[in-house]
Write a protein that holds these residues in place. Structure first.
Motif, PDB file in Angstrom:
ATOM      1  N   ASP A   1       0.811  -1.220   0.000  1.00  0.00           N
ATOM      2  CA  ASP A   1       0.000   0.000   0.000  1.00  0.00           C
ATOM      3  C   ASP A   1       0.846   1.272   0.000  1.00  0.00           C
ATOM      4  OD1 ASP A   1      -2.479  -1.297  -0.074  1.00  0.00           O
ATOM      5  OD2 ASP A   1      -2.493  -1.572   2.096  1.00  0.00           O
ATOM      6  N   GLU A   2       2.024   1.220   0.601  1.00  0.00           N
ATOM      7  CA  GLU A   2       2.890   2.406   0.671  1.00  0.00           C
ATOM      8  C   GLU A   2       3.378   2.839  -0.704  1.00  0.00           C
ATOM      9  OE1 GLU A   2       6.059   2.011   3.517  1.00  0.00           O
ATOM     10  OE2 GLU A   2       4.694   1.243   5.048  1.00  0.00           O
ATOM     11  N   THR A   3       3.751   1.887  -1.545  1.00  0.00           N
ATOM     12  CA  THR A   3       4.272   2.218  -2.875  1.00  0.00           C
ATOM     13  C   THR A   3       3.193   2.165  -3.956  1.00  0.00           C
ATOM     14  OG1 THR A   3       4.860  -0.078  -3.356  1.00  0.00           O
ATOM     15  CG2 THR A   3       6.549   1.289  -2.289  1.00  0.00           C
ATOM     16  N   GLY A   4       2.028   1.618  -3.620  1.00  0.00           N
ATOM     17  CA  GLY A   4       0.964   1.493  -4.613  1.00  0.00           C
ATOM     18  C   GLY A   4       1.164   0.312  -5.540  1.00  0.00           C
ATOM     19  N   GLU A   5       2.072  -0.588  -5.170  1.00  0.00           N
ATOM     20  CA  GLU A   5       2.391  -1.748  -6.008  1.00  0.00           C
ATOM     21  C   GLU A   5       1.526  -2.937  -5.623  1.00  0.00           C
ATOM     22  OE1 GLU A   5       6.259  -4.493  -7.150  1.00  0.00           O
ATOM     23  OE2 GLU A   5       6.399  -3.082  -5.496  1.00  0.00           O
ATOM     24  N   ARG A   6       1.073  -3.653  -6.650  1.00  0.00           N
ATOM     25  CA  ARG A   6       0.344  -4.902  -6.449  1.00  0.00           C
ATOM     26  C   ARG A   6       0.631  -5.795  -7.651  1.00  0.00           C
ATOM     27  NH1 ARG A   6      -5.488  -4.120  -5.759  1.00  0.00           N
ATOM     28  NH2 ARG A   6      -5.361  -3.241  -7.821  1.00  0.00           N
ATOM     29  N   TRP A   7       0.714  -7.081  -7.373  1.00  0.00           N
ATOM     30  CA  TRP A   7       0.863  -8.091  -8.426  1.00  0.00           C
ATOM     31  C   TRP A   7      -0.226  -9.127  -8.234  1.00  0.00           C
ATOM     32  CZ3 TRP A   7       4.307  -7.714 -12.376  1.00  0.00           C
ATOM     33  CH2 TRP A   7       5.305  -6.743 -12.238  1.00  0.00           C
ATOM     34  N   PHE A   8      -0.941  -9.417  -9.311  1.00  0.00           N
ATOM     35  CA  PHE A   8      -1.920 -10.490  -9.291  1.00  0.00           C
ATOM     36  C   PHE A   8      -1.251 -11.784  -9.744  1.00  0.00           C
ATOM     37  CE2 PHE A   8      -4.776  -6.815 -10.247  1.00  0.00           C
ATOM     38  CZ  PHE A   8      -5.533  -6.866  -9.097  1.00  0.00           C
ATOM     39  N   GLN A   9      -1.729 -12.896  -9.251  1.00  0.00           N
ATOM     40  CA  GLN A   9      -1.251 -14.205  -9.694  1.00  0.00           C
ATOM     41  C   GLN A   9      -1.614 -14.400 -11.165  1.00  0.00           C
ATOM     42  OE1 GLN A   9      -3.087 -17.131  -7.162  1.00  0.00           O
ATOM     43  NE2 GLN A   9      -2.042 -16.403  -5.339  1.00  0.00           N
TER      44      GLN A   9
ATOM     45  N   GLN B   1      -2.384  -7.172 -14.864  1.00  0.00           N
ATOM     46  CA  GLN B   1      -1.867  -6.377 -13.758  1.00  0.00           C
ATOM     47  C   GLN B   1      -2.429  -4.966 -13.785  1.00  0.00           C
ATOM     48  OE1 GLN B   1      -0.105  -8.004 -11.511  1.00  0.00           O
ATOM     49  NE2 GLN B   1       0.084  -9.830 -12.804  1.00  0.00           N
ATOM     50  N   ALA B   2      -2.568  -4.374 -12.606  1.00  0.00           N
ATOM     51  CA  ALA B   2      -3.004  -2.981 -12.484  1.00  0.00           C
ATOM     52  C   ALA B   2      -2.566  -2.456 -11.123  1.00  0.00           C
ATOM     53  CB  ALA B   2      -4.521  -2.890 -12.622  1.00  0.00           C
ATOM     54  N   SER B   3      -1.812  -1.372 -11.136  1.00  0.00           N
ATOM     55  CA  SER B   3      -1.386  -0.713  -9.901  1.00  0.00           C
ATOM     56  C   SER B   3      -0.629   0.552 -10.284  1.00  0.00           C
ATOM     57  CB  SER B   3      -0.496  -1.642  -9.058  1.00  0.00           C
ATOM     58  OG  SER B   3       0.803  -1.744  -9.597  1.00  0.00           O
ATOM     59  N   ALA B   4      -0.039   1.193  -9.296  1.00  0.00           N
ATOM     60  CA  ALA B   4       0.740   2.406  -9.550  1.00  0.00           C
ATOM     61  C   ALA B   4       1.982   2.113 -10.396  1.00  0.00           C
ATOM     62  CB  ALA B   4       1.149   3.052  -8.232  1.00  0.00           C
ATOM     63  N   LEU B   5       2.417   0.855 -10.431  1.00  0.00           N
ATOM     64  CA  LEU B   5       3.633   0.501 -11.173  1.00  0.00           C
ATOM     65  C   LEU B   5       3.349  -0.183 -12.515  1.00  0.00           C
ATOM     66  CD1 LEU B   5       5.860  -0.782  -8.234  1.00  0.00           C
ATOM     67  CD2 LEU B   5       5.770   1.492  -9.253  1.00  0.00           C
ATOM     68  N   HIS B   6       2.095  -0.243 -12.902  1.00  0.00           N
ATOM     69  CA  HIS B   6       1.738  -0.908 -14.157  1.00  0.00           C
ATOM     70  C   HIS B   6       1.071   0.069 -15.119  1.00  0.00           C
ATOM     71  CE1 HIS B   6       2.001  -4.370 -11.358  1.00  0.00           C
ATOM     72  NE2 HIS B   6       2.608  -4.893 -12.401  1.00  0.00           N
ATOM     73  N   ALA B   7       1.106  -0.288 -16.388  1.00  0.00           N
ATOM     74  CA  ALA B   7       0.457   0.515 -17.424  1.00  0.00           C
ATOM     75  C   ALA B   7      -1.030   0.175 -17.426  1.00  0.00           C
ATOM     76  CB  ALA B   7       1.094   0.243 -18.772  1.00  0.00           C
ATOM     77  N   SER B   8      -1.742   0.737 -16.445  1.00  0.00           N
ATOM     78  CA  SER B   8      -3.172   0.509 -16.292  1.00  0.00           C
ATOM     79  C   SER B   8      -3.865   1.863 -16.191  1.00  0.00           C
ATOM     80  CB  SER B   8      -3.443  -0.324 -15.036  1.00  0.00           C
ATOM     81  OG  SER B   8      -2.966   0.333 -13.880  1.00  0.00           O
TER      82      SER B   8
END
Length: 136
Positions: free
Chosen positions: A16-24, A37-44
């Motif tokens: 939550d701090e970096t906004g990063e998430r990875w889905f299986q 994938q979708a998060s602060a670190l992905h092209a979403s």
């Protein structure tokens, strides 16, 4: 119509701090890994960490052929997909991995359904050795 791909997304890692998430990855038979994938670190869209995956308008998508699957040639996985309207969105990351950015939700659903149909229609993509071992 297949199940909504978003209902299949399960967190593998979240910060939550970096906004990063990875889905299986979603495994499609013995043929594909389907990564959405979708998060602060992905092209979403948005490029943010949302609690509700239904809030994303677009996702970063990767399709990878599994070990033992013909990737090219007459029985190749990619040749069965190249005529799809969404294929030009993807760029090759390697001979077995293709990635697309900011893919609209409806298009991701179509990709998922096309991958399922491809597996059903083309069992010849899996090598006989892989079928015997069922370890691919």
């Amino acid at each position: 119509m297949a199940e909504d791909f978003r209902t299949l997304l399960k967190d593998d890692m979240r910060n939550d701090e970096t906004g990063e998430r990875w889905f299986q990855d979603i495994e499609i038979s013995e043929v594909f890994f389907f990564s959405v994938q979708a998060s602060a670190l992905h092209a979403s869209t948005p490029e943010a960490l949302l609690d509700d995956v239904m809030g994303y308008e677009a996702f970063q998508v990767t399709v990878q052929s599994k070990h033992g699957v013909f990737a090219h040639g007459r029985r190749g996985a990619w040749q069965h997909l190249e005529d799809k309207s969404w294929w030009p969105l993807f760029e090759a990351d390697s001979p077995i991995i293709y990635m697309a950015e900011n893919v609209p939700t409806a298009t991701v659903q179509q990709i998922y359904e096309d991958l399922l149909a491809c597996v059903d229609q083309h069992p010849e993509m899996i090598t006989k050795k892989c079928q015997r071992l069922q370890a691919c």
